[in-house]
Design a protein around this motif. Structure first.
Motif, PDB file in Angstrom:
ATOM      1  N   THR A 154      11.381 -10.924 -56.723  1.00 41.68           N
ATOM      2  CA  THR A 154      10.819 -10.288 -57.910  1.00 41.68           C
ATOM      3  C   THR A 154       9.320 -10.127 -57.711  1.00 41.68           C
ATOM      4  O   THR A 154       8.625 -11.084 -57.366  1.00 41.68           O
ATOM      5  CB  THR A 154      11.072 -11.139 -59.169  1.00 41.68           C
ATOM      6  OG1 THR A 154      12.487 -11.308 -59.336  1.00 41.68           O
ATOM      7  CG2 THR A 154      10.481 -10.468 -60.396  1.00 41.68           C
TER       8      THR A 154
ATOM      9  N   THR B  62       0.223  -8.304 -63.072  1.00 44.58           N
ATOM     10  CA  THR B  62      -0.406  -8.541 -64.365  1.00 44.58           C
ATOM     11  C   THR B  62      -1.772  -7.882 -64.375  1.00 44.58           C
ATOM     12  O   THR B  62      -2.573  -8.105 -63.462  1.00 44.58           O
ATOM     13  CB  THR B  62      -0.546 -10.049 -64.636  1.00 44.58           C
ATOM     14  OG1 THR B  62       0.746 -10.661 -64.573  1.00 44.58           O
ATOM     15  CG2 THR B  62      -1.155 -10.290 -66.010  1.00 44.58           C
TER      16      THR B  62
ATOM     17  N   THR C  26       5.845  -9.202 -59.628  1.00 44.00           N
ATOM     18  CA  THR C  26       5.258  -9.085 -60.958  1.00 44.00           C
ATOM     19  C   THR C  26       3.776  -8.774 -60.815  1.00 44.00           C
ATOM     20  O   THR C  26       3.076  -9.433 -60.041  1.00 44.00           O
ATOM     21  CB  THR C  26       5.433 -10.395 -61.749  1.00 44.00           C
ATOM     22  OG1 THR C  26       6.826 -10.704 -61.848  1.00 44.00           O
ATOM     23  CG2 THR C  26       4.836 -10.270 -63.140  1.00 44.00           C
TER      24      THR C  26
END
Length: 459
Positions: free
Chosen positions: A20, A24, A22
């Motif tokens: 995964t 931000t 991610t």
């Protein structure tokens, strides 16, 4: 972006991999360009295969890690080279390799050892001149030394290898002349005489994955940066080396003890005239390395007491950057091979990383999120070059492992403990601890996990 997860998949090593990614993003208050605007251009130093969806890293030393750039912008006012290197194969545990003269010392009992010493230097060259160096952090990847050292707390930087910054702005009078320029990354170790002296090697064992990037800041189109380059010839490092080999009654090599220390200074000073500024631009480095280690039990046991420390600085009319770092490592490991082909491992690893960065860093410092959420207030933006961050972490682990000769199963016991602290440096020089974590694990299970954010305990 190219995501590449290389691995061995065979009858022994196989499984499903789930990943995964991610991202931000933080929206900064006010002007996003001050005080540290992002680079206007990034020039890759790689095989440049990304457009075809392929990994672009060089595999060094089989492939020279070099690019010739034909269109370096003439209106550059700052340039920073970052290096990304990862040791694999015989170079994965380079920090525990033996002096080159001793690579075959235990061939009759243990086998050939990886050589070129437990020292590595990454060199960045501009048109054949050493522009700066990086002494890499000794990353121990998941499973390294003893697998149970990493379950579930992995080695420092195992999942996120930091890139070292080398400011090549003193080379701008050369780079902005409109001609072709060659950028190269070399990795070297040491070669020695077996007793009392050593020099830099010209290569290493196989293999390193290597890439680089040049971050460039630009003036208005049409302007041309000029100036006068200083002395571009960097002196070689100072190296102290000693080695002693003991033998048993039959003449078989039983132990090797060695002591290695290396000191390196880099100083490049030029006069640079850009569209808006003119003055002296410098890049300096002071680095030191020491390792008192050895191999015993006919090649089966390895001991390293290892330390790297360094200080980098870039200065100029509009440049302020400084970094200090220390990488201590103590590693004690043993291996026992049974007559039936079984393998028993044991190790204790004590490792730390301490990095302080101030000023105009290429990469985010880590304080951005704390500033955006109001947890950290660095002070007046007039203190440009005074803000920064401090990362300090320490990790200790002890583990054992057993595998029978038929490879039918494996078992092990391990315990690890890591303490991590991250602090922000304000414009007045004050230090504020922003994040702190203390984690312990035993036999694949986290047994304690304490977190504080800005001094406040979190559940």
């Amino acid at each position: 972006m190219v995501f590449d997860l290389e691995n061995i998949v065979d009858n022994t090593y196989t499984g499903l991999l789930n990943t995964t990614l991610t991202a931000t993003f933080y929206k900064a208050a006010g002007k996003t360009q001050e005080p540290h605007p992002p680079a206007d251009l990034i020039i890759p130093i790689s095989q440049r295969l990304g457009a075809g969806g392929k990994p672009s890293q060089f595999i060094y030393p089989a492939q020279p890690a070099t690019n010739t750039v034909t269109d370096f912008p003439q209106n550059a006012n700052r340039a920073v080279f970052t290096v990304d290197v990862k040791g694999q194969g015989l170079e994965e545990f380079w920090w525990s390799n033996v002096p080159q003269s001793a690579a075959n010392a235990f061939e009759a009992t243990y086998g050939e050892y990886p050589g070129y010493s437990p020292f590595r230097e990454v060199q960045v060259l501009v048109d054949g001149h050493v522009a700066g160096v990086s002494w890499p952090f000794p990353v121990i990847y998941t499973g390294g030394v003893v697998p149970q050292l990493h379950r579930p707390i992995v080695g420092i930087q195992a999942f996120e290898i930091a890139e070292h910054e080398i400011d090549i702005s003193p080379f701008l009078p050369l780079l902005c002349d409109g001609g072709e320029h060659t950028f190269e990354i070399k990795i070297v170790g040491l070669v020695d005489d077996g007793s009392s002296s050593a020099v830099l090697s010209s290569t290493t064992d196989d293999e390193w994955y290597v890439t680089g990037k040049i971050f460039v800041w630009l003036d208005d189109e049409g302007s041309i940066t000029t100036g006068t380059t200083g002395n571009l010839d960097v002196s070689p490092p100072t190296i102290a080396f000693s080695q002693y080999i003991t033998q048993n009654a039959t003449g078989a090599n039983e132990t090797i003890a060695y002591s290695i220390s290396v000191a390196r200074s880099v100083a490049i000073v030029s006069t640079v005239k850009t569209q808006k500024t003119e003055g002296t631009v410098t890049w300096t480095q002071q680095l030191s390395y020491s390792n008192n280690g050895g191999v015993s039990n006919y090649g089966n046991d390895n001991l390293n007491t290892f330390s790297i420390s360094g200080a980098d600085a870039a200065t100029g009319p509009s440049i302020t950057y400084a970094a200090k770092y220390t990488y201590p490592l103590f590693a004690n490991s043993t291996a026992v091979y049974g007559a039936d082909g079984s393998l028993s491992l044991w190790a204790q690893v004590d490792q730390g990383l301490n990095v302080e960065v101030r000023g105009d860093s290429v990469f985010p410092s880590g304080i951005e999120g704390f500033v955006a959420t109001g947890v950290f207030k660095p002070g007046s933006r007039g203190g440009k070059g005074k803000t920064g961050s401090i990362t300090s972490t320490w990790r200790n682990g002890t583990a054992s492992y057993y595998r029978p000769g038929d490879n039918s199963y494996s078992r092990g016991v391990g315990q690890t403990h890591q303490v991590y602290a991250f602090s922000g440096i304000g414009s007045s020089g004050t230090v504020a601890e922003l994040y702190w974590r203390d984690v312990s694990a035993f036999n694949d299970t986290v047994t304690a996990d304490h977190v504080q954010i800005a001094g406040e305990k979190k559940k």
